[in-house]
Design a protein around this motif. Structure first.
Motif, short mmCIF file in Angstrom:
data_model
loop_
_atom_site.label_atom_id
_atom_site.label_comp_id
_atom_site.label_asym_id
_atom_site.label_seq_id
_atom_site.Cartn_x
_atom_site.Cartn_y
_atom_site.Cartn_z
N ASP A 642 24.74 13.17 -22.24
CA ASP A 642 24.39 11.94 -21.52
C ASP A 642 25.56 11.34 -20.76
O ASP A 642 25.38 10.43 -19.95
N LYS A 643 26.76 11.86 -20.96
CA LYS A 643 27.91 11.41 -20.18
C LYS A 643 27.86 11.94 -18.75
O LYS A 643 28.59 11.46 -17.89
N TYR A 644 26.97 12.93 -18.49
CA TYR A 644 26.94 13.61 -17.20
C TYR A 644 25.56 13.49 -16.57
O TYR A 644 24.55 13.37 -17.26
N ASN A 645 25.53 13.54 -15.23
CA ASN A 645 24.23 13.58 -14.54
C ASN A 645 23.99 14.93 -13.88
O ASN A 645 22.94 15.16 -13.30
N THR A 646 24.99 15.82 -13.94
CA THR A 646 24.86 17.16 -13.36
C THR A 646 25.53 18.16 -14.28
O THR A 646 26.66 17.95 -14.73
N LEU A 647 24.83 19.27 -14.55
CA LEU A 647 25.37 20.34 -15.37
C LEU A 647 25.22 21.65 -14.61
O LEU A 647 24.16 21.94 -14.05
N VAL A 648 26.30 22.43 -14.58
CA VAL A 648 26.30 23.71 -13.85
C VAL A 648 26.37 24.85 -14.84
O VAL A 648 27.20 24.86 -15.76
N MET A 649 25.51 25.84 -14.63
CA MET A 649 25.52 27.08 -15.41
C MET A 649 25.61 28.24 -14.42
O MET A 649 24.68 28.45 -13.65
N VAL A 650 26.73 28.96 -14.43
CA VAL A 650 26.90 30.12 -13.55
C VAL A 650 26.36 31.35 -14.26
O VAL A 650 25.88 31.29 -15.39
N SER A 651 26.44 32.49 -13.60
CA SER A 651 25.95 33.74 -14.20
C SER A 651 26.63 33.99 -15.54
O SER A 651 27.80 33.66 -15.73
N GLY A 652 25.87 34.59 -16.44
CA GLY A 652 26.45 34.89 -17.74
C GLY A 652 25.38 35.15 -18.77
O GLY A 652 24.19 35.22 -18.47
N SER A 653 25.82 35.31 -20.00
CA SER A 653 24.92 35.52 -21.14
C SER A 653 24.98 34.28 -22.01
O SER A 653 26.01 34.01 -22.64
N TYR A 654 23.89 33.55 -22.05
CA TYR A 654 23.83 32.31 -22.82
C TYR A 654 22.97 32.52 -24.05
O TYR A 654 21.73 32.53 -23.97
N SER A 655 23.62 32.72 -25.19
CA SER A 655 22.89 32.98 -26.44
C SER A 655 22.56 31.67 -27.13
O SER A 655 23.05 31.39 -28.24
#
Length: 838
Positions: A642-655
């Motif tokens: 909640d501290k952020y209004n934008t979250l970035v996820m680049v290519s990868g393996s998210y388990s």
């Protein structure tokens, strides 16, 4: 053969820390000059040497040896010195400027010098572009000592006939990151178990530089100070031979050129380079490595198709680039299928190849000089025979993007002429004709289908530069610098409001600057025409509005903040005295919306593609000057989103387990923006975070596989990957993600097989590949027709009050895609105003 294998096993299994293992062949040495062991206090191979100690030793050699001089050609992002050691006879060093002038005469097509044997050959021994491939920098220490102190007749012969430039560490930041790791986990006794921590660095590892860039891809792109410094140095000297030392997997042996055949159908580098010269030098390396019992291979891999490697860029400058790949010990000693491989053993192979490079160059110096001379003369003759006499380009709306493009041309010493306020011309008939081809020409036919790296690199498309080939030369004023290229009309003061073009590449940086200073800034979601202090002007989607009276600061302070931003970023700004526009929406319209300052975070850590994460970090740090919080995946469970209004996820393996996925979903539903890139977009679909789909191949359960030769499996499977191509998309210019663009057709870079199915929602697909999508590079017919033509490149999918912005392709690739950076920055700054109709 048995004798060679026995010698190899001995080399990798016994304690090899005696320095005679490296140096005995070149005795005697001048006792007044300290060896690396004497200076460092340990033998080469016993520890990994810090970069500052390498520099200190080089400075010491320059202090005590009349054969040596030390210089710096730049500094890294983290402030480490980029150094160059110049070694030759004392006489040559005293006359270096004269020798340089005589050497450069061979690169000038207007001169017809023939004293090929009378000028020393210029050799650049360059090491350690990948920080966690450390053996070569250790070899550089030994090589420098050998040429500085050895009295052997062989070495004296080389010094009399060569000027040797030693660049010990092209990537000091990455090297020190790895050095700290390897030394911290070094055991006593050494631990050879591959599973030991010493042999397995934590993310992102030491391969890359400070911003996690692969510097061995940056010679053409010239984004980082390490590369720009080296390119500036290179174009002062134009060495005849350049080495590029690397390491590879521990289960291999040693590689030297010749490489696998160049994948281009008609390579722009001379055939003489990649056939005759490489084979000539290859015989030297084979003989030298045979003499110490080392196994090796050639020709199988590492094609030099991409022109931006340390081993391929010199080939486009009349030199010979040489690639070496040593199986890595990944620490100090490691068990492999062939026995134990030690750090000293890897260093010795690199050291042997270093000395052998000098030998081969000296013994063929006349050939190399004549080759370089013919290279530049042939540039003019090839250009004269082409119907294309040059390329014209410009942009009426975004001079800062054009400026960045021209800066890249000048970095490569390409002649550029200005023939109008916003129009430029690059002639083909110039010594750097092959670089002009590299920048502007595109190719779709190749003689190979599997590439070590990208198959497309036309820089004009990277910058989204609209250019045209011309059948005649256009006159103009030559450019030597971009310093005064962008001139904006100074802002005048207003007591009412200011307008800022969103078309300019630097506009997001201006917006960040204004928001960080506490100003309220709005964006227009419609176009309009306004009467400004500079006259009537039409404004595009995304234009920024700064109303004076709504600010918490007085009008004078507002004007000062805007003036500072304009001075820094050279973006057009306009004063207006009325909100009543000449056409389109007025300034108080509901389509002019106040912008929320981004509070951005990005997930990083094991499994995340560090290149893509670093590109975003670099973009925001160095061009937008905006912070982004980098959250390690190991901390995600306790992170307060909640501290952020934008979250970035680049290519990868998210388990992520269901609980973590639900955490992200609930956060987005509150009105926040999740930006996914590449395989992260696929992850969002696979995990049903969004109700979108992928285009997949239909499986026929009754189909019978066609038998194929086992030996062809690697090639057949490899060609189905998309290693790097440039493709056309059609962009919705009315969508907030398309703000700042004037043309709907936009080239993007694709290097994955993420095929987003266009959304069922009529307003969600922002950019789709065109019916004729391929601009540059290799793609199979199946990938093109079955997937690419039917796919979307950019979509937005709603979740509650928020949204997921899904990029199939990387808009920030290698820090050089100025043409698509705006898509990502729009998602960052305007994302919270994208409300997809449901």
């Amino acid at each position: 053969m048995q004798k060679i294998i026995l010698l190899l096993l001995l080399c990798v299994s016994v304690n090899l820390f005696s320095q005679d293992y490296f140096l005995k062949k070149y005795e005697p040495f001048n006792e007044d000059i300290p060896s690396p062991e004497e200076f460092l206090g340990y033998g080469i191979g016993e520890r990994h040497t810090r970069h500052d100690l390498i520099v200190a030793y080089f400075k010491k050699l320059a202090e005590v040896s009349p054969r040596v001089s030390f210089s710096e050609y730049g500094k890294t992002h983290e402030g480490r010195i980029l150094s160059m050691l110049t070694i030759s006879t004392p006489e040559h060093l005293k006359n270096l400027n004269v020798l340089k002038e005589r050497h450069l005469a061979f690169t000038d097509p207007s001169k017809n010098v023939t004293n090929y044997n009378e000028v020393p050959v210029f050799i650049n021994l360059a090491y350690n572009v990948h920080g966690n491939e450390p053996s070569s920098s250790e070899a550089a220490l030994l090589t420098a000592y050998t040429f500085a102190a050895s009295e052997a007749k062989e070495i004296m012969k080389y010094l009399n006939n060569a000027v040797i430039f030693i660049d010990p560490t092209i990537n000091p930041d990455g090297r020190d990151r790895h050095t700290q790791w390897a030394n911290s986990y070094q055991g006593s006794p050494l631990v050879a178990d591959p599973q030991d921590a010493e042999h397995d660095e934590y993310w992102p590892g030491g391969r890359t530089n400070h911003y996690w860039f692969d510097l061995n891809r940056d010679w053409l792109l010239g984004i980082n100070p390490e590369s720009r410094g080296k390119l500036n140095w290179y174009h002062q000297w134009y060495p005849n031979v350049v080495t590029d030392f690397h390491e590879m997997g521990s289960q291999s042996s040693y590689f030297f050129e010749p490489m696998k055949a160049n994948g281009s159908l008609n390579p722009i580098m001379p055939k003489e380079n990649y056939e005759d010269l490489n084979n000539m030098f290859g015989t030297y390396f084979a003989k030298a490595l045979d003499s110490i019992g080392s196994l090796y291979f050639t020709k199988e891999v590492f094609d030099g198709t991409y022109p931006g490697y340390g081993s391929s860029y010199p080939d486009l400058q009349g030199g010979l680039g040489l690639l070496f790949e040593q199986a890595s010990s990944r620490g100090h000693k490691q068990t492999t299928a062939f026995g134990e491989i030690t750090f000293p053993f890897t260093i010795r192979n690199q050291y042997t190849s270093s000395i052998t490079t000098v030998r081969a160059a000296v013994e063929n110096k006349a050939y190399l000089r004549k080759y370089q001379q013919d290279f530049f003369k042939s540039a003019l003759s090839r250009a004269s025979g082409s119907r294309i006499k040059g390329y014209s380009f410009g942009d009426n709306y975004d001079q800062n993007r054009v400026k960045a493009f021209i800066d890249k041309l000048l970095l490569h010493k390409i002649d550029v002429y200005q023939n109008g306020d916003e129009s430029y011309f690059v002639p083909t008939r110039q010594p750097q004709y092959r670089m002009v081809q590299t920048v502007f020409e595109t190719y779709t036919q190749y003689r190979d289908s599997v590439f070590y790296d990208a198959s497309a690199w036309s820089l004009a498309n990277f910058y989204n530069i609209g250019y045209q080939a011309s059948g005649k030369e256009i006159q103009g004023e030559p450019l030597s610098s971009v310093e005064e290229l962008v001139k904006v009309q100074p802002l005048v003061r207003s007591e009412y409001a200011y307008l800022i073009d969103w078309d300019d590449y630097n506009a997001p940086a201006v917006l960040n600057h204004l928001q960080s200073k506490g100003l309220v800034v709005s964006s227009s979601f419609r176009s309009f025409t306004s009467k400004t202090a500079a006259g009537n002007k039409s404004f595009n989607y995304g234009t920024l509005l700064i109303p004076v009276k709504l600010q918490k600061k007085d009008p004078g302070e507002v004007f000062k903040i805007l003036s500072e931003a304009q001075s820094t970023y050279q973006v057009p700004m306009y004063a207006v005295n009325s909100g009543y526009n000449l056409s389109g929406v007025d300034l108080g319209s509901r389509f002019v919306r106040p912008l929320t300052q981004p509070k951005a975070a990005m997930l990083i850590g094991e499994g995340v593609r560090s290149y893509e994460a670093g590109e975003i970090w670099h973009l925001l740090d160095t061009r937008v000057h905006m912070p982004i919080t980098k959250i390690p995946l190991r901390n995600f469970e306790r992170t307060k989103l909640d501290k952020y209004n934008t979250l970035v996820m680049v290519s990868g393996s998210y388990s992520f387990d269901d609980k973590k996925i639900e955490k992200i979903k609930e956060w987005v539903e509150k009105g926040n923006t999740l930006i996914t890139i590449g395989t992260a977009s696929k992850w969002a679909i696979d995990k049903k975070l969004v109700t979108e789909a992928l285009i997949t191949k239909e499986k026929d359960s009754n189909a019978v596989a066609v038998r194929k030769p086992y030996a062809d499996a690697g090639e057949n499977l490899g060609k189905e990957s998309v290693g790097g191509i440039i493709v056309r998309t059609e962009l919705d210019l009315t969508h907030p993600l398309g703000f700042g663009y004037r043309k709907a057709i936009l080239p993007v870079y694709k290097n994955n097989t993420v095929w987003l199915k266009p959304s069922k929602n009529e307003y969600s697909t922002v950019a789709k590949y065109t019916s004729q999508p391929l601009v540059d590079g290799f793609i199979t017919d199946t990938n093109r027709d079955t997937y690419l033509k039917k796919s979307a490149s950019l979509m937005v999918s709603p979740i509650g009050s928020g949204r997921v912005v899904m990029f199939a392709d990387n808009p920030n690739f290698r820090g050089s895609w100025y043409g698509t950076n705006r898509l990502f920055l729009n998602a960052l700054f305007l994302g919270n105003h994208i409300n997809v109709p449901k």
